[in-house]
Write a protein that holds these residues in place. Structure first.
Motif, PDB file in Angstrom:
ATOM      1  N   ARG A  29     -32.397 -62.039   2.432  1.00 11.80           N
ATOM      2  CA  ARG A  29     -31.503 -60.886   2.588  1.00 11.80           C
ATOM      3  C   ARG A  29     -32.220 -59.591   2.209  1.00 11.80           C
ATOM      4  N   SER A  30     -32.910 -59.592   1.095  1.00 13.62           N
ATOM      5  CA  SER A  30     -33.587 -58.371   0.644  1.00 13.62           C
ATOM      6  C   SER A  30     -34.664 -57.945   1.635  1.00 13.62           C
ATOM      7  N   ARG A  84     -36.262 -54.202   5.908  1.00 15.59           N
ATOM      8  CA  ARG A  84     -36.633 -53.899   7.293  1.00 15.59           C
ATOM      9  C   ARG A  84     -35.696 -52.836   7.876  1.00 15.59           C
ATOM     10  N   ALA A  85     -34.404 -52.961   7.597  1.00 17.32           N
ATOM     11  CA  ALA A  85     -33.435 -51.977   8.097  1.00 17.32           C
ATOM     12  C   ALA A  85     -33.729 -50.598   7.518  1.00 17.32           C
ATOM     13  N   ALA A  89     -37.568 -55.859  14.500  1.00 20.36           N
ATOM     14  CA  ALA A  89     -37.263 -56.115  13.093  1.00 20.36           C
ATOM     15  C   ALA A  89     -36.385 -57.341  12.899  1.00 20.36           C
ATOM     16  N   GLY A  90     -35.959 -57.962  13.991  1.00 19.47           N
ATOM     17  CA  GLY A  90     -35.152 -59.180  13.903  1.00 19.47           C
ATOM     18  C   GLY A  90     -33.673 -58.946  13.694  1.00 19.47           C
ATOM     19  N   MET A  91     -33.218 -57.705  13.853  1.00 25.01           N
ATOM     20  CA  MET A  91     -31.815 -57.394  13.563  1.00 25.01           C
ATOM     21  C   MET A  91     -30.833 -58.043  14.536  1.00 25.01           C
ATOM     22  N   VAL A 115     -23.365 -57.123   5.977  1.00 27.93           N
ATOM     23  CA  VAL A 115     -22.831 -55.920   5.334  1.00 27.93           C
ATOM     24  C   VAL A 115     -23.967 -55.032   4.846  1.00 27.93           C
ATOM     25  N   GLU A 116     -24.931 -55.622   4.169  1.00 28.26           N
ATOM     26  CA  GLU A 116     -25.991 -54.814   3.571  1.00 28.26           C
ATOM     27  C   GLU A 116     -26.953 -54.259   4.611  1.00 28.26           C
TER      28      GLU A 116
END
Length: 392
Positions: free
Chosen positions: A8-9, A14-15, A46-48, A68-69
């Motif tokens: 997650r981090s 990346r975001a 970025a894999g989003m 969410v994050e």
């Protein structure tokens, strides 16, 4: 095919690294009413777009807290970009409810993007092997860059009652109507799409109630916790990050401008000296903090219940929508405070605050995110009444 799954981090980082690029193209997106191709390509790299894709297709199967994050970070850069990304996650999750052979087709496209709707504004006529669909859908966010659309139609047969169905359709089978001329979320490309005599094979059709209840037809995904839940709590948790990010963006923008701003026609040489400013910043920040609480609570409940594979009560489903509505209202209130405190210069188009304000207003008008509608639904259920909607 599987791929190494980032934490997650790592995904949030990346975001955040995309922020300068997204901000650089935000004005272009407003002017052209869709996300820039450059930004779409960067988000894909970025894999989003893989967050809700099954691992067997190279996806990450991320939980909703991650959504969410990540969305909050994207929204901190630009509301339209975050909204479009968030909207892709929901139909992608819905596609994972379809039979595995359908998923093989849909996810054969790397970083596939699926747009969609829950509005049954089309008719489906049964024919040999499937249905023929005619109709039009509006507010299809992300359609300009989508590969597939999840549609909803009313299926009417000669010997059966009308039934809402959901289907997956390649964008090449649909006509896109460039009618997205709005005051907020202008960059989302939320155009209309039209089906004219479009044939859809039976395997790409499911009853809408099955999707709403999380009763998927996928054998493989039944083993993955994230795909075992009703749609609306999942969609609610998928949506709130973009809203929360706009709250962060408003506070960032206000505090960035604050050191150089006076309060015109007063003796304050710096707005930061005024007690009123202190009260405004505090009140807005507390509302953003409260919105973050509701967003994280919603995600935590969804993730916990998915992991436990436990049943959802009607009250829990209504509360999920109430949490989503609370995020929308609290962020809107916070942005109103900071926008009002930003002075006349904030109405210039190059100032982020005016775009943030318009985007938040638009989100609060969304039928499924409207705070009053969601609050009424939750109160109705708490008072022992049956929900007056299928979308719960």
């Amino acid at each position: 095919m599987t791929t190494e799954v980032p934490t997650r981090s790592e995904l949030v980082h990346r975001a955040s690294e995309l922020t300068p690029l997204i901000q650089q193209h935000a004005a272009w997106a407003e002017e052209n009413r869709r996300i820039s191709d450059v930004v779409i390509d960067a988000i894909a790299a970025a894999g989003m777009f893989r967050l809700r894709t099954p691992a067997r297709y190279g996806g990450y199967e991320a939980d909703t807290r991650t959504l969410v994050e990540v969305a909050a970070q994207l929204g901190r850069a630009d509301g339209s970009t975050s909204w479009a990304a968030s909207v892709y996650w929901i139909p992608t999750w819905m596609a994972c409810q379809f039979p595995d052979e359908v998923q093989d087709e849909v996810f054969s496209t790397p970083d596939v993007r699926i747009c969609g709707t829950l509005s049954p504004t089309a008719m489906a006529t049964p024919v040999d092997g499937g249905v023929v669909v005619n109709g039009k859908w509006g507010f299809i966010s992300g359609a300009p860059h989508a590969h597939w659309q999840e549609i909803v139609a009313i299926q009417v047969g000669p010997h059966s009652e009308p039934m809402p169905v959901i289907a997956l359709v390649p964008m090449s089978d649909l006509t896109v109507i460039d009618d997205w001329h709005t005051s907020g979320l202008k960059g989302t490309g939320s155009v209309s799409t039209v089906a004219h005599e479009v044939f859809i094979p039976q395997e790409r059709i499911m009853p809408l109630p099955a999707i709403l209840q999380g009763q998927g037809a996928s054998t493989v995904n039944a083993q993955s916790p994230i795909y075992n839940a009703p749609l609306l709590p999942v969609a609610s948790a998928s949506s709130v990050g973009a809203v929360l990010g706009l709250g962060f963006a408003a506070r960032d923008a206000f505090l960035q401008w604050l050191p150089d701003r006076k309060i015109s026609y007063t003796t304050y040489e710096s707005q930061s000296e005024a007690p009123l400013t202190h009260l405004q910043v505090s009140e807005a920040s507390m509302k953003i903090d409260a919105a973050e609480f509701h967003a994280h609570r919603l995600a935590s409940v969804v993730d916990a219940k998915c992991a436990q594979r436990s049943e959802w009560s009607i009250e829990e489903r209504a509360k999920a929508r109430a949490d989503m509505g609370a995020v929308c209202k609290l962020v809107k209130d916070a942005v109103e405070i900071l926008s009002s405190a930003s002075g006349g210069s904030s109405i210039y188009s190059h100032v982020p605050m005016q775009r943030i304000w318009r985007d938040v207003q638009a989100i609060n008008l969304h039928a499924l995110m409207h705070p009053d509608t969601n609050s009424e639904l939750y109160g109705r259920v708490l008072c022992g009444k049956e929900p007056n909607t299928l979308y719960i």
